[in-house]
Design an enzyme around this catalytic site. Structure first.
Site, PDB file in Angstrom:
ATOM      1  N   CYS A  64     -36.130  -0.907  18.899  1.00 10.82           N
ATOM      2  CA  CYS A  64     -37.415  -1.598  18.726  1.00 10.82           C
ATOM      3  C   CYS A  64     -38.501  -0.879  17.957  1.00 10.82           C
ATOM      4  O   CYS A  64     -39.230  -1.528  17.202  1.00 10.82           O
ATOM      5  CB  CYS A  64     -37.939  -2.011  20.094  1.00 10.82           C
ATOM      6  SG  CYS A  64     -36.894  -3.288  20.810  1.00 10.82           S
ATOM      7  N   LEU A 104     -46.998   4.054  20.624  1.00 15.80           N
ATOM      8  CA  LEU A 104     -46.065   5.000  21.243  1.00 15.80           C
ATOM      9  C   LEU A 104     -45.307   5.772  20.162  1.00 15.80           C
ATOM     10  O   LEU A 104     -45.191   7.006  20.208  1.00 15.80           O
ATOM     11  CB  LEU A 104     -45.085   4.254  22.150  1.00 15.80           C
ATOM     12  CG  LEU A 104     -45.683   3.697  23.445  1.00 15.80           C
ATOM     13  CD1 LEU A 104     -44.717   2.747  24.135  1.00 15.80           C
ATOM     14  CD2 LEU A 104     -46.063   4.837  24.389  1.00 15.80           C
ATOM     15  N   GLU A 156     -35.537   1.587  28.004  1.00 16.57           N
ATOM     16  CA  GLU A 156     -34.159   1.751  28.449  1.00 16.57           C
ATOM     17  C   GLU A 156     -34.005   3.096  29.150  1.00 16.57           C
ATOM     18  O   GLU A 156     -34.696   4.060  28.826  1.00 16.57           O
ATOM     19  CB  GLU A 156     -33.212   1.614  27.256  1.00 16.57           C
ATOM     20  CG  GLU A 156     -33.155   0.175  26.783  1.00 16.57           C
ATOM     21  CD  GLU A 156     -32.297  -0.037  25.545  1.00 16.57           C
ATOM     22  OE1 GLU A 156     -31.341   0.725  25.342  1.00 16.57           O
ATOM     23  OE2 GLU A 156     -32.612  -0.962  24.782  1.00 16.57           O
ATOM     24  N   THR A 183     -34.668  -6.787  12.375  1.00 19.30           N
ATOM     25  CA  THR A 183     -35.313  -6.787  11.059  1.00 19.30           C
ATOM     26  C   THR A 183     -34.472  -7.631  10.109  1.00 19.30           C
ATOM     27  O   THR A 183     -33.240  -7.528  10.096  1.00 19.30           O
ATOM     28  CB  THR A 183     -35.426  -5.336  10.535  1.00 19.30           C
ATOM     29  OG1 THR A 183     -36.123  -4.557  11.501  1.00 19.30           O
ATOM     30  CG2 THR A 183     -36.174  -5.293   9.210  1.00 19.30           C
TER      31      THR A 183
HETATM   32  P1  NAD Z   1     -29.747  -7.799  22.769  1.00 22.05           P
HETATM   33  O1  NAD Z   1     -29.179  -7.863  21.401  1.00 22.05           O
HETATM   34  O2  NAD Z   1     -29.243  -6.780  23.730  1.00 22.05           O
HETATM   35  O3  NAD Z   1     -29.571  -9.230  23.485  1.00 22.05           O
HETATM   36  C1  NAD Z   1     -29.855 -10.443  22.879  1.00 22.05           C
HETATM   37  C2  NAD Z   1     -28.822 -11.463  23.351  1.00 22.05           C
HETATM   38  O4  NAD Z   1     -29.213 -12.762  22.882  1.00 22.05           O
HETATM   39  C3  NAD Z   1     -27.411 -11.234  22.813  1.00 22.05           C
HETATM   40  O5  NAD Z   1     -26.507 -11.074  23.884  1.00 22.05           O
HETATM   41  C4  NAD Z   1     -27.116 -12.485  21.972  1.00 22.05           C
HETATM   42  O6  NAD Z   1     -25.765 -12.896  22.047  1.00 22.05           O
HETATM   43  C5  NAD Z   1     -28.027 -13.498  22.620  1.00 22.05           C
HETATM   44  N1  NAD Z   1     -28.337 -14.638  21.749  1.00 22.05           N
HETATM   45  C6  NAD Z   1     -28.735 -14.627  20.452  1.00 22.05           C
HETATM   46  N2  NAD Z   1     -28.929 -15.890  20.014  1.00 22.05           N
HETATM   47  C7  NAD Z   1     -28.642 -16.717  21.050  1.00 22.05           C
HETATM   48  C8  NAD Z   1     -28.671 -18.126  21.220  1.00 22.05           C
HETATM   49  N3  NAD Z   1     -29.053 -18.926  20.225  1.00 22.05           N
HETATM   50  N4  NAD Z   1     -28.304 -18.643  22.411  1.00 22.05           N
HETATM   51  C9  NAD Z   1     -27.927 -17.831  23.426  1.00 22.05           C
HETATM   52  N5  NAD Z   1     -27.895 -16.486  23.326  1.00 22.05           N
HETATM   53  C10 NAD Z   1     -28.254 -15.930  22.153  1.00 22.05           C
HETATM   54  O7  NAD Z   1     -31.321  -7.645  22.574  1.00 22.05           O
HETATM   55  P2  NAD Z   1     -32.357  -6.960  23.592  1.00 22.05           P
HETATM   56  O8  NAD Z   1     -32.355  -5.482  23.429  1.00 22.05           O
HETATM   57  O9  NAD Z   1     -32.175  -7.547  24.938  1.00 22.05           O
HETATM   58  O10 NAD Z   1     -33.734  -7.465  22.963  1.00 22.05           O
HETATM   59  C11 NAD Z   1     -34.127  -8.817  23.079  1.00 22.05           C
HETATM   60  C12 NAD Z   1     -35.583  -8.922  22.670  1.00 22.05           C
HETATM   61  O11 NAD Z   1     -36.397  -8.146  23.568  1.00 22.05           O
HETATM   62  C13 NAD Z   1     -35.901  -8.390  21.280  1.00 22.05           C
HETATM   63  O12 NAD Z   1     -36.888  -9.187  20.706  1.00 22.05           O
HETATM   64  C14 NAD Z   1     -36.454  -7.012  21.546  1.00 22.05           C
HETATM   65  O13 NAD Z   1     -37.356  -6.602  20.545  1.00 22.05           O
HETATM   66  C15 NAD Z   1     -37.175  -7.200  22.853  1.00 22.05           C
HETATM   67  N6  NAD Z   1     -37.301  -5.986  23.684  1.00 22.05           N
HETATM   68  C16 NAD Z   1     -36.256  -5.147  23.838  1.00 22.05           C
HETATM   69  C17 NAD Z   1     -36.370  -4.032  24.672  1.00 22.05           C
HETATM   70  C18 NAD Z   1     -35.230  -3.068  24.887  1.00 22.05           C
HETATM   71  O14 NAD Z   1     -35.438  -2.071  25.533  1.00 22.05           O
HETATM   72  N7  NAD Z   1     -34.045  -3.306  24.381  1.00 22.05           N
HETATM   73  C19 NAD Z   1     -37.557  -3.819  25.377  1.00 22.05           C
HETATM   74  C20 NAD Z   1     -38.599  -4.713  25.203  1.00 22.05           C
HETATM   75  C21 NAD Z   1     -38.469  -5.798  24.359  1.00 22.05           C
HETATM   76  C1  UGA Z   2     -39.681   1.641  23.962  1.00 27.31           C
HETATM   77  C2  UGA Z   2     -40.991   1.557  24.733  1.00 27.31           C
HETATM   78  O1  UGA Z   2     -41.179   2.780  25.447  1.00 27.31           O
HETATM   79  C3  UGA Z   2     -40.979   0.377  25.708  1.00 27.31           C
HETATM   80  O2  UGA Z   2     -42.245   0.260  26.328  1.00 27.31           O
HETATM   81  C4  UGA Z   2     -40.681  -0.902  24.941  1.00 27.31           C
HETATM   82  O3  UGA Z   2     -40.592  -2.007  25.826  1.00 27.31           O
HETATM   83  C5  UGA Z   2     -39.373  -0.753  24.209  1.00 27.31           C
HETATM   84  O4  UGA Z   2     -39.449   0.394  23.313  1.00 27.31           O
HETATM   85  C6  UGA Z   2     -39.027  -1.915  23.351  1.00 27.31           C
HETATM   86  O5  UGA Z   2     -39.889  -2.681  22.962  1.00 27.31           O
HETATM   87  O6  UGA Z   2     -37.838  -1.990  23.037  1.00 27.31           O
HETATM   88  P1  UGA Z   2     -37.229   2.533  24.467  1.00 27.31           P
HETATM   89  O7  UGA Z   2     -37.079   2.450  22.988  1.00 27.31           O
HETATM   90  O8  UGA Z   2     -36.212   1.899  25.324  1.00 27.31           O
HETATM   91  O9  UGA Z   2     -38.647   1.897  24.900  1.00 27.31           O
HETATM   92  O10 UGA Z   2     -37.317   4.068  24.905  1.00 27.31           O
HETATM   93  P2  UGA Z   2     -38.455   5.191  24.750  1.00 27.31           P
HETATM   94  O11 UGA Z   2     -38.502   5.969  25.991  1.00 27.31           O
HETATM   95  O12 UGA Z   2     -39.730   4.617  24.269  1.00 27.31           O
HETATM   96  O13 UGA Z   2     -37.862   6.132  23.622  1.00 27.31           O
HETATM   97  C7  UGA Z   2     -37.764   5.714  22.275  1.00 27.31           C
HETATM   98  C8  UGA Z   2     -37.314   6.881  21.418  1.00 27.31           C
HETATM   99  O14 UGA Z   2     -38.353   7.863  21.310  1.00 27.31           O
HETATM  100  C9  UGA Z   2     -36.098   7.618  21.971  1.00 27.31           C
HETATM  101  O15 UGA Z   2     -35.244   7.980  20.914  1.00 27.31           O
HETATM  102  C10 UGA Z   2     -36.711   8.840  22.617  1.00 27.31           C
HETATM  103  O16 UGA Z   2     -35.817   9.914  22.703  1.00 27.31           O
HETATM  104  C11 UGA Z   2     -37.845   9.135  21.659  1.00 27.31           C
HETATM  105  N1  UGA Z   2     -38.949   9.932  22.237  1.00 27.31           N
HETATM  106  C12 UGA Z   2     -39.651   9.432  23.292  1.00 27.31           C
HETATM  107  C13 UGA Z   2     -39.287  11.155  21.689  1.00 27.31           C
HETATM  108  O17 UGA Z   2     -38.675  11.617  20.714  1.00 27.31           O
HETATM  109  N2  UGA Z   2     -40.334  11.851  22.227  1.00 27.31           N
HETATM  110  C14 UGA Z   2     -41.058  11.380  23.275  1.00 27.31           C
HETATM  111  O18 UGA Z   2     -42.007  12.064  23.724  1.00 27.31           O
HETATM  112  C15 UGA Z   2     -40.696  10.134  23.820  1.00 27.31           C
END
Ligand code: NAD
Ligand code: UGA
Length: 457
Positions: free
Chosen positions: A271, A222, A160, A89
């Site tokens: 997220c 969700l 995760e 954000t």
């Molecule tokens: P993260 O912060 O763990 O990883 C991002 C990485 O990108 C960092 O290691 C950073 O150093 C690197 N980076 C940034 N700018 C860069 C550049 N210019 N060149 C090379 N490397 C660079 O983030 P994340 O949790 O992996 O999330 C990444 C994206 O995926 C986000 O848009 C997030 O919304 C989305 N997403 C995350 C999850 C999740 O579970 N964490 C799930 C679905 C989608």
């Molecule tokens: C969530 C979505 O589930 C993924 O599909 C998506 O890809 C991801 O966000 C993303 O875009 O980053 P994540 O945040 O890793 O995944 O984990 P969740 O299992 O969704 O849990 C999110 C939060 O909600 C946690 O704090 C969890 O404890 C809470 N939660 C989940 C509740 O409080 N109640 C529930 O019934 C389920």
């Protein structure tokens, strides 16, 4: 095929490890500007904890999976470049606190354009505002010297803690492309990667904007379910209904379904909040204030639930926690991850530190450094004095010793099996326990002598 992924984070690392595992003929290079993170990916201590990840990395690293800081080299060699950098954000300027900060995405596009030659497919793996592909394409073509780009949207839906299982057997893979012959061809190339292990009917192809928007909408739906059941949890507390029973009863309706109906201290993670804020911002931007207000309420309810929990702790402890030891069990935003981003634990701990409580925090996977960083410990001064009101323990029993209250803030399995008699014996009386995850048997705890509270029960 040669794939490069920019961003070795929670998404880039696991996703590319799975592609490398399932597509042995594809070379996959994950690059990042964070040299420390890359070094960890190349070591025995991966930067993220995710069940099953170690095994897959061990099997593929050095074979067809590589982690590197050589960003340009990897871009030049790749046919397909995934962009999986963070999109937090925005904290400044226009849209601060709501819009997604796209500076990392744009930097990647400029970097790709400056070094790439020939034909490249650029895949949006990061979660992005709808219509970002348009800007991406403009930046790419305006800065390239003759390379041809196709931009695809391929949002990631892994959660995760279950990332490897989600990647191995996804409910669906979503691929958005332009509906030109080149766009469709690029989408088919990406389909052929996933089709090596994902059944074809689970691979959905759409236009670019539907794909980008579907990711934000999936997270919003969700999170909305959690805020909905958390809202009902407050009503349960007022009426002696039990939220677990209500969840079960409504979840048996196949139209509602049973998943994502667990009441809790509030959702966390990097997220849900960020993506809903982004959705709210987009709705306002497109002149839809009623739609924006509707989705914003999901976040407000979550903020209220976290605050409500802290307030309940303080009011139950006779309206003061000043100078009292409180054990905090769980700091990660959910079980089976070491990720603390936006964890409800952070907010509850901060509220209690503001109330001058002394916290003893235990989490099986989150490091002491991370907890201190999240709570601004070591840097922040309270009333001009160094803030030493938080200690990090390596064992839950030590955390609970001489405490007035135990808070369960993450649903780690090991917390279900603690010796609660031992914990009770070591605590000051009355001994309070606040189960913010509804994982404990409150009746049994009350039998031991605890003042036990759950969420919505
Ligand atoms: P993260 O912060 O763990 O990883 C991002 C990485 O990108 C960092 O290691 C950073 O150093 C690197 N980076 C940034 N700018 C860069 C550049 N210019 N060149 C090379 N490397 C660079 O983030 P994340 O949790 O992996 O999330 C990444 C994206 O995926 C986000 O848009 C997030 O919304 C989305 N997403 C995350 C999850 C999740 O579970 N964490 C799930 C679905 C989608
Ligand atoms: C969530 C979505 O589930 C993924 O599909 C998506 O890809 C991801 O966000 C993303 O875009 O980053 P994540 O945040 O890793 O995944 O984990 P969740 O299992 O969704 O849990 C999110 C939060 O909600 C946690 O704090 C969890 O404890 C809470 N939660 C989940 C509740 O409080 N109640 C529930 O019934 C389920």
């Amino acid at each position: 095929m040669n794939i490069c992924c920019i961003g070795a984070g929670y998404v880039g690392g696991p996703t590319m490890a799975m592609i490398a595992r399932k597509c042995p003929d594809t070379k996959v290079t994950v690059v990042d500007i964070n040299a420390k993170r890359v070094a960890q990916w190349n070591s025995d201590h991966l930067p993220i904890f995710e069940p099953g990840l170690d095994e897959i990395v061990r099997a593929t690293r050095g074979r067809n999976l590589f982690f590197s800081t050589e960003v340009d080299e990897a871009i030049v060699a790749a046919d397909m470049i995934f962009v999986s950098v963070n999109t937090p954000t925005k904290t400044y300027g226009m849209g601060a606190g709501r819009a997604a900060d796209l500076k990392f995405i744009e930097l990647c596009a400029r970097r790709i354009a400056s070094v790439a030659t020939g034909r490249k497919i650029v895949v949006e793996k990061s979660t992005l505002p709808v219509r970002t592909a348009e800007s991406l394409k403009t930046v790419l073509s305006a800065n390239s010297s003759g390379a041809e780009f196709q931009v695809l949207s391929n949002p990631e839906f892994l959660a995760e803690g279950t990332a490897m299982a989600d990647l191995e057997s996804p409910d669906r893979v979503l691929i958005g492309s332009e509906s030109t012959p080149e766009g469709i061809k690029a989408a088919e190339t990406l389909v052929s990667v996933y089709a090596q292990w994902v059944p074809r009917d689970r691979i959905i192809t759409t236009n670019l904007w539907s794909s980008e928007l579907s990711k934000l909408v999936a997270n919003a739906f969700l999170a909305q379910r959690i805020s909905s059941i958390n809202a009902i949890s407050a009503l349960c507390e007022a009426t002696e209904a039990d939220v677990a029973e209500v969840s079960f009863a409504i979840g048996r309706d196949s139209r509602i379904g049973s998943k994502f109906l667990k009441a809790s201290v509030g959702f966390g993670g990097s997220c849900f909040q960020k993506d809903i804020l982004n959705l709210v911002y987009l709705c306002d931007h497109f002149g839809l204030p009623e739609v924006a207000a509707y989705w914003e309420q999901v976040i407000r309810m979550n903020d209220w639930q976290k605050r409500r929990y802290s307030q309940q702790v303080v009011s139950s402890l006779f309206n003061t926690v000043a100078g009292k030891k409180i054990a905090v069990l769980g700091f990660a935003f959910k079980k089976d991850t070491n990720d603390t981003r936006e964890s409800a634990s952070i907010y509850v701990c901060r509220d209690l530190v503001d109330e001058q409580a002394n916290l003893a925090v235990y989490d099986p996977k989150v490091s002491e450094n991370q907890i201190r960083k999240d709570l601004n410990q070591g840097e922040v001064l309270v009333d001009g004095r160094p803030n030493t009101s938080v200690v990090i323990e390596q064992d839950p029993y030590a955390a609970a010793k001489d405490a007035h209250a135990v808070l369960i803030l993450t649903e780690w399995d090991e917390f279900r099996d603690l010796d609660f008699q031992r914990i009770f014996d070591g605590m000051l009386k009355p001994a309070f326990i606040f189960d913010g995850r509804n994982i404990l048997d409150l009746k049994a705890l009350r039998g031991i002598g605890f003042e036990a509270r759950g969420i919505g029960r």
